[in-house]
Design a protein around this motif. Structure first.
Motif, PDB file in Angstrom:
ATOM      1  N   GLY A 233       0.818  -1.212   0.000  1.00  0.00           N
ATOM      2  CA  GLY A 233       0.000   0.000   0.000  1.00  0.00           C
ATOM      3  C   GLY A 233       0.850   1.259   0.000  1.00  0.00           C
ATOM      4  O   GLY A 233       0.569   2.220  -0.742  1.00  0.00           O
ATOM      5  N   ALA A 234       1.907   1.276   0.810  1.00  0.00           N
ATOM      6  CA  ALA A 234       2.783   2.444   0.852  1.00  0.00           C
ATOM      7  C   ALA A 234       3.467   2.660  -0.492  1.00  0.00           C
ATOM      8  O   ALA A 234       3.613   3.802  -0.963  1.00  0.00           O
ATOM      9  CB  ALA A 234       3.822   2.257   1.950  1.00  0.00           C
ATOM     10  N   ALA A 235       3.883   1.559  -1.147  1.00  0.00           N
ATOM     11  CA  ALA A 235       4.537   1.684  -2.447  1.00  0.00           C
ATOM     12  C   ALA A 235       3.568   2.204  -3.503  1.00  0.00           C
ATOM     13  O   ALA A 235       3.924   3.060  -4.327  1.00  0.00           O
ATOM     14  CB  ALA A 235       5.115   0.331  -2.863  1.00  0.00           C
ATOM     15  N   LEU A 251       0.835 -15.641   2.039  1.00  0.00           N
ATOM     16  CA  LEU A 251       0.451 -14.578   2.961  1.00  0.00           C
ATOM     17  C   LEU A 251       0.772 -13.207   2.364  1.00  0.00           C
ATOM     18  O   LEU A 251      -0.044 -12.272   2.452  1.00  0.00           O
ATOM     19  CB  LEU A 251       1.170 -14.748   4.297  1.00  0.00           C
ATOM     20  N   SER A 252       1.947 -13.075   1.741  1.00  0.00           N
ATOM     21  CA  SER A 252       2.285 -11.824   1.076  1.00  0.00           C
ATOM     22  C   SER A 252       1.315 -11.540  -0.065  1.00  0.00           C
ATOM     23  O   SER A 252       0.933 -10.386  -0.299  1.00  0.00           O
ATOM     24  CB  SER A 252       3.721 -11.880   0.539  1.00  0.00           C
ATOM     25  N   ALA A 253       0.929 -12.575  -0.782  1.00  0.00           N
ATOM     26  CA  ALA A 253      -0.033 -12.395  -1.875  1.00  0.00           C
ATOM     27  C   ALA A 253      -1.386 -11.933  -1.346  1.00  0.00           C
ATOM     28  O   ALA A 253      -2.045 -11.082  -1.956  1.00  0.00           O
ATOM     29  CB  ALA A 253      -0.178 -13.705  -2.647  1.00  0.00           C
ATOM     30  N   LEU A 254      -1.800 -12.489  -0.202  1.00  0.00           N
ATOM     31  CA  LEU A 254      -3.082 -12.088   0.377  1.00  0.00           C
ATOM     32  C   LEU A 254      -3.075 -10.603   0.730  1.00  0.00           C
ATOM     33  O   LEU A 254      -4.027  -9.864   0.428  1.00  0.00           O
ATOM     34  CB  LEU A 254      -3.364 -12.930   1.622  1.00  0.00           C
ATOM     35  N   GLY A 255      -1.998 -10.144   1.362  1.00  0.00           N
ATOM     36  CA  GLY A 255      -1.890  -8.728   1.685  1.00  0.00           C
ATOM     37  C   GLY A 255      -1.806  -7.867   0.449  1.00  0.00           C
ATOM     38  O   GLY A 255      -2.375  -6.756   0.401  1.00  0.00           O
ATOM     39  N   THR A 256      -1.111  -8.342  -0.577  1.00  0.00           N
ATOM     40  CA  THR A 256      -0.996  -7.600  -1.832  1.00  0.00           C
ATOM     41  C   THR A 256      -2.358  -7.450  -2.501  1.00  0.00           C
ATOM     42  O   THR A 256      -2.709  -6.364  -2.986  1.00  0.00           O
ATOM     43  CB  THR A 256      -0.005  -8.316  -2.770  1.00  0.00           C
ATOM     44  N   LEU A 257      -3.128  -8.521  -2.544  1.00  0.00           N
ATOM     45  CA  LEU A 257      -4.465  -8.457  -3.145  1.00  0.00           C
ATOM     46  C   LEU A 257      -5.337  -7.425  -2.438  1.00  0.00           C
ATOM     47  O   LEU A 257      -6.063  -6.652  -3.082  1.00  0.00           O
ATOM     48  CB  LEU A 257      -5.134  -9.834  -3.094  1.00  0.00           C
ATOM     49  N   ARG A 258      -5.258  -7.388  -1.125  1.00  0.00           N
ATOM     50  CA  ARG A 258      -6.078  -6.420  -0.390  1.00  0.00           C
ATOM     51  C   ARG A 258      -5.614  -4.987  -0.662  1.00  0.00           C
ATOM     52  O   ARG A 258      -6.436  -4.084  -0.861  1.00  0.00           O
ATOM     53  CB  ARG A 258      -6.049  -6.708   1.104  1.00  0.00           C
ATOM     54  N   ALA A 259      -4.310  -4.765  -0.679  1.00  0.00           N
ATOM     55  CA  ALA A 259      -3.800  -3.413  -0.950  1.00  0.00           C
ATOM     56  C   ALA A 259      -4.250  -2.932  -2.323  1.00  0.00           C
ATOM     57  O   ALA A 259      -4.615  -1.753  -2.497  1.00  0.00           O
ATOM     58  CB  ALA A 259      -2.279  -3.409  -0.849  1.00  0.00           C
ATOM     59  N   LEU A 260      -4.240  -3.808  -3.289  1.00  0.00           N
ATOM     60  CA  LEU A 260      -4.690  -3.448  -4.638  1.00  0.00           C
ATOM     61  C   LEU A 260      -6.188  -3.190  -4.665  1.00  0.00           C
ATOM     62  O   LEU A 260      -6.663  -2.208  -5.263  1.00  0.00           O
ATOM     63  CB  LEU A 260      -4.323  -4.559  -5.620  1.00  0.00           C
ATOM     64  N   VAL A 262      -8.243  -2.276  -2.230  1.00  0.00           N
ATOM     65  CA  VAL A 262      -8.592  -1.049  -1.518  1.00  0.00           C
ATOM     66  C   VAL A 262      -8.378   0.182  -2.397  1.00  0.00           C
ATOM     67  O   VAL A 262      -9.106   1.175  -2.296  1.00  0.00           O
ATOM     68  CB  VAL A 262      -7.768  -0.957  -0.211  1.00  0.00           C
ATOM     69  N   ARG A 263      -7.403   0.109  -3.284  1.00  0.00           N
ATOM     70  CA  ARG A 263      -7.062   1.262  -4.139  1.00  0.00           C
ATOM     71  C   ARG A 263      -7.708   1.177  -5.514  1.00  0.00           C
ATOM     72  O   ARG A 263      -7.386   1.959  -6.412  1.00  0.00           O
ATOM     73  CB  ARG A 263      -5.540   1.377  -4.241  1.00  0.00           C
ATOM     74  N   GLY A 264      -8.605   0.225  -5.685  1.00  0.00           N
ATOM     75  CA  GLY A 264      -9.349   0.126  -6.933  1.00  0.00           C
ATOM     76  C   GLY A 264      -8.550  -0.392  -8.108  1.00  0.00           C
ATOM     77  O   GLY A 264      -8.929  -0.167  -9.265  1.00  0.00           O
ATOM     78  N   VAL A 265      -7.453  -1.108  -7.833  1.00  0.00           N
ATOM     79  CA  VAL A 265      -6.630  -1.680  -8.903  1.00  0.00           C
ATOM     80  C   VAL A 265      -7.174  -3.072  -9.227  1.00  0.00           C
ATOM     81  O   VAL A 265      -7.288  -3.919  -8.339  1.00  0.00           O
ATOM     82  CB  VAL A 265      -5.152  -1.771  -8.485  1.00  0.00           C
ATOM     83  N   ALA A 266      -7.525  -3.296 -10.488  1.00  0.00           N
ATOM     84  CA  ALA A 266      -8.156  -4.555 -10.886  1.00  0.00           C
ATOM     85  C   ALA A 266      -7.119  -5.657 -11.058  1.00  0.00           C
ATOM     86  O   ALA A 266      -6.083  -5.463 -11.697  1.00  0.00           O
ATOM     87  CB  ALA A 266      -8.916  -4.367 -12.194  1.00  0.00           C
ATOM     88  N   VAL A 267      -7.412  -6.817 -10.482  1.00  0.00           N
ATOM     89  CA  VAL A 267      -6.581  -8.012 -10.627  1.00  0.00           C
ATOM     90  C   VAL A 267      -7.410  -9.070 -11.354  1.00  0.00           C
ATOM     91  O   VAL A 267      -8.523  -9.381 -10.933  1.00  0.00           O
ATOM     92  CB  VAL A 267      -6.143  -8.552  -9.243  1.00  0.00           C
ATOM     93  N   PRO A 268      -6.930  -9.583 -12.501  1.00  0.00           N
ATOM     94  CA  PRO A 268      -5.586  -9.432 -13.072  1.00  0.00           C
ATOM     95  C   PRO A 268      -5.493  -8.388 -14.196  1.00  0.00           C
ATOM     96  O   PRO A 268      -4.426  -8.270 -14.802  1.00  0.00           O
ATOM     97  CB  PRO A 268      -5.339 -10.827 -13.647  1.00  0.00           C
ATOM     98  N   ASP A 269      -6.583  -7.665 -14.484  1.00  0.00           N
ATOM     99  CA  ASP A 269      -6.576  -6.792 -15.665  1.00  0.00           C
ATOM    100  C   ASP A 269      -5.487  -5.734 -15.598  1.00  0.00           C
ATOM    101  O   ASP A 269      -4.794  -5.468 -16.595  1.00  0.00           O
ATOM    102  CB  ASP A 269      -7.941  -6.114 -15.822  1.00  0.00           C
TER     103      ASP A 269
END
Length: 339
Positions: A233-235, A251-260, A262-269
């Motif tokens: 999120g900070a990055a 676990l890192s992936a889980l946190g990454t998915l949430r950070a994305l 929350v900021r409206g970044v679509a995964v995987p688009d």
């Protein structure tokens, strides 16, 4: 109540104490009918074998130990369950040790085996160096698992982390990713696991003609979803531009998915995400998680095979064996995506 003795079971079942001992020690030449009769008496009387007496009689306790750094990490929890199930099928009980990623705890745990409580140990070291590990093989049979360097004298079972990391990177590049970030290596000093996965990432990027961008490698304060969410999120808030994330673990992936999210970044688009370990919940997050799957069933089987051979007296040089892995492709980094 007085302790139930072997002789009590023998009298109750109408057999010799030798027959009861054979059943307790799971010797194969006892007939099914006799085994069933003895087991029924054991259950009815509540007999519990005396580990000290058993060791004096056989030289073994029928107990193994598994030592890992942190059982709250899903991969280690699932590995422990697999090893325990396979050990039980072989007639062993399993003690679980947690070292807390501490070199003092690793030393203490290894030296503690001199008490004679276990016949052998499966150990995932994170701090001890090879020379020190080699000295501890004198105390009891031991098989190492994981990526840390193993002494030539000690058996070791692992997956090829560099090759698996290259596979992840090739998959992301195949999806059109050109700014691939890495999430989850340790901010306080990189582990051998993270080092090998970064090595595979860098090698695959160079082979594909894609720039290696250290500024996209996001360290975390500890292994965990919350720490990864905070760091990613900070990055993102600082303006990092990335189109694919290779995460050190799920676990890192889980946190990454949430950070994305929350900021409206679509995964995987907009950004593809790949994890590592393929833990039990990976198919149930949203989107479902693409992840490296180590073959933990095979890892546990080989580790136990090697350990039983050492317990039986095998004294040859260490066997260093590679267990296969696969990349399980799901929604977070699919086989293809719209351009």
């Amino acid at each position: 109540m007085p302790r139930v003795r072997l002789q009590d079971v023998a009298e109750h079942a109408g057999v010799s104490t030798k027959t009861v001992s054979n059943v307790v020690n799971d010797y194969p030449h006892v007939t099914p009918e006799m085994r069933a009769r003895v087991l029924a008496s054991i259950a009815e009387l509540g007999y519990r074998p005396n580990a000290t007496a058993r060791r004096l009689a056989t030289g073994r306790t029928g107990t193994l130990a598994l030592a890992v750094s942190d059982v709250s990490i899903p991969y280690f929890a699932e590995l422990a369950r697999t090893v325990a199930r396979q050990a039980a099928a072989r007639g062993y009980r399993l003690l679980l040790e947690q070292t807390g990623d501490s070199i003092e705890a690793e030393r203490s745990m290894l030296l503690g085996r001199e008490s004679g409580l276990v016949d052998g140990l499966i150990f995932q070291p994170s701090r001890l160096e090879t020379a020190e590990l080699a000295r501890y093989t004198l105390h009891a049979p031991m098989v190492l698992i994981g990526e840390n360097a193993a002494p030539d004298s000690v058996d070791n079972v692992m997956i090829d982390n560099v090759r698996a990391a290259r596979r992840v990177t090739d998959h992301l590049v195949g999806l059109g990713c050109r700014r691939i970030g890495f999430v989850g290596h340790e901010a306080g000093g990189i582990s051998e696991t993270s080092r090998q996965r970064l090595e595979g990432l860098h090698a695959a990027l160079r082979d594909a003609g894609v720039p290696v961008l250290p500024e996209l490698e996001i360290a975390t304060s500890a292994i965990g979803a919350a720490q990864a969410e905070e760091a990613v999120g900070a990055a993102l808030d600082a303006g990092i531009e990335v189109d694919g994330f290779f995460c050190r673990d799920d676990l890192s992936a889980l946190g990454t998915l949430r950070a994305l999210r929350v900021r409206g970044v679509a995964v995987p688009d907009d950004v593809a995400v790949v994890g590592w370990d393929d833990v039990a919940w990976a198919p149930f997050v949203q989107p479902t998680l693409t992840s490296v799957r180590p073959n933990t069933e095979r890892l546990a089987q080989i580790a136990l095979d090697l350990l039983e051979e050492r317990i039986a007296g095998e004294s040859g040089p260490g066997r260093h064996l590679i267990v296969e892995h696969s990349l399980v492709v799901r929604e977070s980094a699919p086989a293809s995506r719209p351009r």
